[in-house]
Structure formats: C-alpha cells, structure tokens
Write a protein that holds these residues in place. Structure first.
Motif, PDB file in Angstrom:
ATOM      1  N   PHE A 115       8.240  -8.531  -7.164  1.00 39.74           N
ATOM      2  CA  PHE A 115       9.727  -9.477  -7.705  1.00 39.74           C
ATOM      3  C   PHE A 115      10.203  -9.004  -8.892  1.00 39.74           C
ATOM      4  N   ILE A 116      11.145  -9.139  -9.265  1.00 38.73           N
ATOM      5  CA  ILE A 116      11.892  -8.821 -10.406  1.00 38.73           C
ATOM      6  C   ILE A 116      13.248  -9.725 -10.517  1.00 38.73           C
ATOM      7  N   LEU A 117      12.870 -10.307 -11.689  1.00 37.91           N
ATOM      8  CA  LEU A 117      13.380 -11.708 -11.875  1.00 37.91           C
ATOM      9  C   LEU A 117      14.717 -11.645 -13.194  1.00 37.91           C
ATOM     10  N   VAL A 118      15.848 -11.614 -12.951  1.00 36.52           N
ATOM     11  CA  VAL A 118      17.153 -11.310 -14.164  1.00 36.52           C
ATOM     12  C   VAL A 118      17.378 -12.350 -13.718  1.00 36.52           C
ATOM     13  N   SER A 119      17.125 -12.867 -15.617  1.00 37.41           N
ATOM     14  CA  SER A 119      17.520 -14.275 -15.551  1.00 37.41           C
ATOM     15  C   SER A 119      18.021 -14.891 -17.177  1.00 37.41           C
ATOM     16  N   PRO A 120      19.555 -15.330 -16.878  1.00 34.60           N
ATOM     17  CA  PRO A 120      20.228 -15.693 -18.446  1.00 34.60           C
ATOM     18  C   PRO A 120      19.184 -16.644 -19.838  1.00 34.60           C
ATOM     19  N   GLU A 121      19.567 -16.493 -20.662  1.00 34.72           N
ATOM     20  CA  GLU A 121      18.835 -17.282 -21.805  1.00 34.72           C
ATOM     21  C   GLU A 121      19.792 -19.262 -22.004  1.00 34.72           C
ATOM     22  N   TYR A 122      19.046 -19.619 -21.602  1.00 38.14           N
ATOM     23  CA  TYR A 122      20.543 -20.840 -22.018  1.00 38.14           C
ATOM     24  C   TYR A 122      18.972 -21.588 -23.100  1.00 38.14           C
ATOM     25  N   ASN A 123      20.097 -21.879 -24.551  1.00 37.52           N
ATOM     26  CA  ASN A 123      19.446 -22.649 -25.583  1.00 37.52           C
ATOM     27  C   ASN A 123      18.163 -22.428 -25.215  1.00 37.52           C
ATOM     28  N   ALA A 124      17.904 -20.766 -25.822  1.00 40.21           N
ATOM     29  CA  ALA A 124      16.702 -20.215 -25.691  1.00 40.21           C
ATOM     30  C   ALA A 124      15.638 -21.027 -25.396  1.00 40.21           C
ATOM     31  N   SER A 125      15.801 -20.396 -23.823  1.00 45.18           N
ATOM     32  CA  SER A 125      15.315 -21.526 -22.625  1.00 45.18           C
ATOM     33  C   SER A 125      15.312 -20.492 -20.685  1.00 45.18           C
ATOM     34  N   MET A 126      14.634 -20.683 -20.093  1.00 44.98           N
ATOM     35  CA  MET A 126      15.508 -20.408 -18.807  1.00 44.98           C
ATOM     36  C   MET A 126      16.468 -21.597 -18.730  1.00 44.98           C
ATOM     37  N   PRO A 127      17.297 -20.907 -17.989  1.00 47.52           N
ATOM     38  CA  PRO A 127      18.313 -22.088 -17.119  1.00 47.52           C
ATOM     39  C   PRO A 127      17.356 -23.091 -16.253  1.00 47.52           C
TER      40      PRO A 127
END
Ligand SMILES: Cc1cc2nc3c(=O)[nH]c(=O)nc-3n(C[C@H](O)[C@H](O)[C@H](O)COP(=O)(O)O)c2cc1C
Length: 221
Positions: A80-92
């Motif tokens: 899997f390729i997971l493209v994730s935003p960074e929210y407050n220096a962590s994952m959503p």
C-alpha cells in the motif's frame, strides 16, 4: 493465465478534503505505479472513514463498514501507498482511528503488507514528521514500511498543470523511489521464505490470555 508473482498496490490519501494536496500526490503515485505495469486499487479516505473506536461496539460485533473495506482492500493487495497530511506534527485522527479499528480483525491485515509512506504540505518539511508518527502503529502491526519516505514540501506550489511535480528532478526522484519500493514488494512475493510471522510483543513471556500472535510456516531457504 494470471502471473502469480504480479503484485497489486492499494493507493489512498488520508484527507477527506476535495482539493487535497495529499490526494493529488496519491493520484500521481498511482500513475507512477501503473506506468510500471503494476495494478493499482485507488481508494479514497471517504471509503474508510469510521466512527470513533468503541470497544463495546466491537464486542457486539459492530465493525464499521469503513474498517471492513480497508481490511478487504488491504487483504487483496500486496502493498500500500499511504499519502497522509501532517496535523500538529502527527498523523490525522481519522487515520489513526481507522488503523485502530482495522487492527482488530483476524487475520490482522497490516501484517506482512509492504507500505510506502508519503506526505504533502505547504510547509517546508512537507509533513514528514507526521509520517514518523504513522510508522509506529504500522510497524507495530507488522507492516513492512519502506525506509524511504517522500514528503513534498511547499506542495501548494509544487504541482504542474498536468498533475506532475513541476520540478523535473524531484519528479524523477519520486518515480525512482516508487520503482525501488515496488521491487522490494515483488521480491517478497518471489521469495516467500521471508519472515512471515507477527508477534505483537516479541520477547515478552508467552501467555495465551494476552498473546496476539499470527504464525505461519517459516520456510528455510
Ligand atoms: C488541524 C491541522 C493541523 C495542521 N498541522 C500541520 C503540521 O503540523 N504540519 C504541517 O506541515 N501542516 C499542518 N497543517 C496544514 C496541512 O498540511 C495543510 O492544511 C494540508 O493542505 C492538508 O492536507 P490536504 O491538502 O491533503 O487536505 C495542519 C492543518 C490542519 C487542518
């Protein structure tokens, strides 16, 4: 005849937003994978969104549809390729929530799956700190997370009109990183003697009451 070594890759971003930068990067990753002749299952975060984890709901067998879908689509894929935003220096939070729900299925679907992590952010770090936090639950669950991670900095200005990365050298690095990762996914399929067991707390005194263990045959080379 189907090629038994052919791999399939699940690609999704962890943003629900319509004009998501991370989703644009996920689309580009899917294009790059397909250009190498590998089949892609392109998903959206809305496919996997779940209500907050609730142990009572789980005990009553009410697993959310989003988690069931992620489990099924992971199980059908080799990586899997997971493209994730960074929210407050962590994952959503929505991403951690669906990982928690999905981790409750047996067989546990993250184990032995090959992961590649990416992020996009308007910031200079490209959301890279969020990916380090994301590695922790995924590796804990036995996913084989690739060491290299691609974080697109200043992503709001990074894309060209055709959806590719405007900087040709950066686009080349992106494509080459994906190609290298895919080789490791294919190699794992070719060489099934690679480690295939998941023991949640390896090295802890075995205790049937609390063990979370999935052991399959470990074949000698
Ligand atoms: C709650 C929240 C926290 C954020 N924290 C960070 C952060 O720690 N680092 C960062 O680079 N960007 C941060 N951002 C900005 C996001 O990177 C930016 O909104 C990005 O476009 C979100 O991803 P998307 O475009 O895929 O939806 C944050 C945004 C939100 C809404």
């Amino acid at each position: 005849m189907t090629d038994r070594f052919a791999v399939q890759v699940l690609v999704f971003s962890a943003s629900l937003r319509e004009h998501s930068l991370n989703d644009r990067l996920a689309t580009l990753a899917a294009r790059s994978v397909e250009a190498l002749g590998v089949s892609v299952d392109r998903a959206a975060m809305s496919d996997f969104d779940c209500p907050s984890y609730d142990g009572d709901e789980e005990r009553e067998g009410h697993m959310p549809e989003g988690a069931v879908r992620l489990k099924d689509r992971l199980t059908a894929s080799d990586g899997f390729i997971l493209v994730s935003p960074e929210y407050n220096a962590s994952m959503p939070g929505i991403l951690k929530n669906v990982i928690d729900w999905t981790s409750r299925f047996r067989p546990q679907p993250f184990t032995r799956r090959y992961g590649m992590l990416m992020s996009a952010s308007p910031s200079m770090s490209g959301g890279n700190r969020g990916l380090w936090s994301l590695r922790i639950p995924l590796e804990h669950l036995g996913a084989r997370v690739y060491p290299d991670m691609f974080s697109l900095a200043q992503a709001h200005q990074a894309f060209a009109g055709d959806g590719r990365i405007a900087d040709a050298q950066l686009q080349k690095r992106f494509d080459e990183t994906i190609a290298c990762w895919l080789q490791s996914v294919e190699a794992a399929k070719h060489y099934p003697m690679m480690k295939t067991q998941w023991i949640e707390f390896l090295g802890e005194r075995p205790d049937e009451a609390i063990d979370r263990v999935e052991q399959t045959e470990v074949r000698a080379a």
